[in-house]
Design a protein around this motif. Structure first.
Motif, PDB file in Angstrom:
ATOM      1  N   ALA A  46       0.830  -1.211   0.000  1.00  0.00           N
ATOM      2  CA  ALA A  46       0.000   0.000   0.000  1.00  0.00           C
ATOM      3  C   ALA A  46       0.865   1.262   0.000  1.00  0.00           C
ATOM      4  N   LEU A  47       1.905   1.279   0.810  1.00  0.00           N
ATOM      5  CA  LEU A  47       2.791   2.450   0.853  1.00  0.00           C
ATOM      6  C   LEU A  47       3.524   2.642  -0.470  1.00  0.00           C
ATOM      7  N   TRP A  48       3.980   1.546  -1.074  1.00  0.00           N
ATOM      8  CA  TRP A  48       4.661   1.630  -2.367  1.00  0.00           C
ATOM      9  C   TRP A  48       3.759   2.298  -3.402  1.00  0.00           C
ATOM     10  N   PHE A  49       2.531   1.812  -3.512  1.00  0.00           N
ATOM     11  CA  PHE A  49       1.630   2.376  -4.516  1.00  0.00           C
ATOM     12  C   PHE A  49       1.126   3.768  -4.133  1.00  0.00           C
ATOM     13  N   LEU A  50       1.058   4.079  -2.853  1.00  0.00           N
ATOM     14  CA  LEU A  50       0.713   5.446  -2.453  1.00  0.00           C
ATOM     15  C   LEU A  50       1.796   6.413  -2.939  1.00  0.00           C
ATOM     16  N   VAL A  51       3.051   6.013  -2.810  1.00  0.00           N
ATOM     17  CA  VAL A  51       4.152   6.855  -3.304  1.00  0.00           C
ATOM     18  C   VAL A  51       4.067   6.999  -4.819  1.00  0.00           C
ATOM     19  N   ILE A  52       3.884   5.878  -5.524  1.00  0.00           N
ATOM     20  CA  ILE A  52       3.784   5.909  -6.992  1.00  0.00           C
ATOM     21  C   ILE A  52       2.616   6.799  -7.426  1.00  0.00           C
ATOM     22  N   ASP A  53       1.466   6.620  -6.787  1.00  0.00           N
ATOM     23  CA  ASP A  53       0.266   7.403  -7.135  1.00  0.00           C
ATOM     24  C   ASP A  53       0.453   8.890  -6.825  1.00  0.00           C
ATOM     25  N   THR A  54       1.074   9.189  -5.711  1.00  0.00           N
ATOM     26  CA  THR A  54       1.296  10.585  -5.333  1.00  0.00           C
ATOM     27  C   THR A  54       2.243  11.263  -6.319  1.00  0.00           C
ATOM     28  N   ILE A  55       3.278  10.559  -6.724  1.00  0.00           N
ATOM     29  CA  ILE A  55       4.200  11.097  -7.734  1.00  0.00           C
ATOM     30  C   ILE A  55       3.455  11.363  -9.044  1.00  0.00           C
ATOM     31  N   ALA A  56       2.524  10.462  -9.389  1.00  0.00           N
ATOM     32  CA  ALA A  56       1.735  10.621 -10.613  1.00  0.00           C
ATOM     33  C   ALA A  56       0.664  11.712 -10.471  1.00  0.00           C
ATOM     34  N   GLY A  57       0.461  12.215  -9.249  1.00  0.00           N
ATOM     35  CA  GLY A  57      -0.492  13.304  -9.049  1.00  0.00           C
ATOM     36  C   GLY A  57      -1.895  12.875  -8.670  1.00  0.00           C
ATOM     37  N   VAL A  58      -2.124  11.571  -8.460  1.00  0.00           N
ATOM     38  CA  VAL A  58      -3.458  11.084  -8.072  1.00  0.00           C
ATOM     39  C   VAL A  58      -3.297  10.105  -6.908  1.00  0.00           C
ATOM     40  N   PRO A  59      -3.149  10.631  -5.687  1.00  0.00           N
ATOM     41  CA  PRO A  59      -3.017   9.726  -4.535  1.00  0.00           C
ATOM     42  C   PRO A  59      -4.199   8.762  -4.455  1.00  0.00           C
ATOM     43  N   LEU A  60      -3.916   7.528  -4.102  1.00  0.00           N
ATOM     44  CA  LEU A  60      -4.903   6.451  -3.950  1.00  0.00           C
ATOM     45  C   LEU A  60      -5.499   5.985  -5.280  1.00  0.00           C
ATOM     46  N   ARG A  61      -4.871   6.311  -6.380  1.00  0.00           N
ATOM     47  CA  ARG A  61      -5.374   5.868  -7.682  1.00  0.00           C
ATOM     48  C   ARG A  61      -5.364   4.344  -7.790  1.00  0.00           C
ATOM     49  N   THR A  62      -4.313   3.715  -7.282  1.00  0.00           N
ATOM     50  CA  THR A  62      -4.207   2.267  -7.415  1.00  0.00           C
ATOM     51  C   THR A  62      -5.362   1.533  -6.744  1.00  0.00           C
ATOM     52  N   PRO A  63      -5.626   1.743  -5.436  1.00  0.00           N
ATOM     53  CA  PRO A  63      -6.760   1.010  -4.850  1.00  0.00           C
ATOM     54  C   PRO A  63      -8.098   1.425  -5.454  1.00  0.00           C
TER      55      PRO A  63
END
Length: 168
Positions: free
Chosen positions: A24-41
């Motif tokens: 969850a933390l890994w994808f939160l970082v990836i999503d935040t960098i992409a500009g859409v936090p929590l996009r993955t879940p």
């Protein structure tokens, strides 16, 4: 001596929670960098649980995030229970050490395969390297916890790696 002051259920809960949190933390970082936090879940909840073929990717759908997070945590808890049971068994039975290796390899491939089959959106949004890295980080974190908690497994792996019969 192994630290068996915890039941398989309790230790499996800790191990599963560690793995779920790392991913969850890994994808939160990836999503935040992409500009859409929590996009993955959000996307995974929309596609895998709500059956949407065209998930919203510009912002997080809170209901999809909550639903997917529940499934994600439950899956990791189940995986944690199995992993702990196998680690405890591996301290006594050499062949089970090989089964542990196989379980970790299947874990890596299963998750990516599920995402690839789910929809075109998941294939585009979650490249192999992101899923592989997330799972590898989770396995390393769960493994580090178990490595620390089970010195008997460390000992037998030094003596007979992957279930090889000891020479006498």
């Amino acid at each position: 001596m192994d630290r068996v002051d915890l039941s398989v259920g309790d230790e499996g809960t800790y191990v599963g929670a560690i793995g779920a949190a790392v991913v969850a933390l890994w994808f939160l970082v990836i999503d935040t960098i992409a500009g859409v936090p929590l996009r993955t879940p959000s996307v995974l909840g929309q596609v895998l649980l709500f059956g949407r073929t065209r998930p919203v990717v510009t912002h997080a759908d809170f209901s999809a995030v909550v639903a997917y997070t529940a499934v994600h945590v439950a899956a990791f808890l189940a995986f944690g229970f199995v992993l702990v049971a196998l680690v405890r068994w591996a301290a006594r039975e050499p062949v089970v050490r090989y089964a542990l290796l196989q379980l970790l390899l299947v874990f890596e491939l299963f998750v990516y395969g599920l995402l690839s089959l789910a929809s075109e959106a998941t294939r585009e949004l979650f490249p192999f390297w992101t899923v592989f890295t997330a799972n590898t980080l989770a396995i390393v974190a769960m493994g580090a916890y178990l490595w620390y908690r089970h010195p008997a497994v460390r000992r037998v792996l030094r003596e007979t790696p992957l279930g090889d019969a000891p020479l006498r």
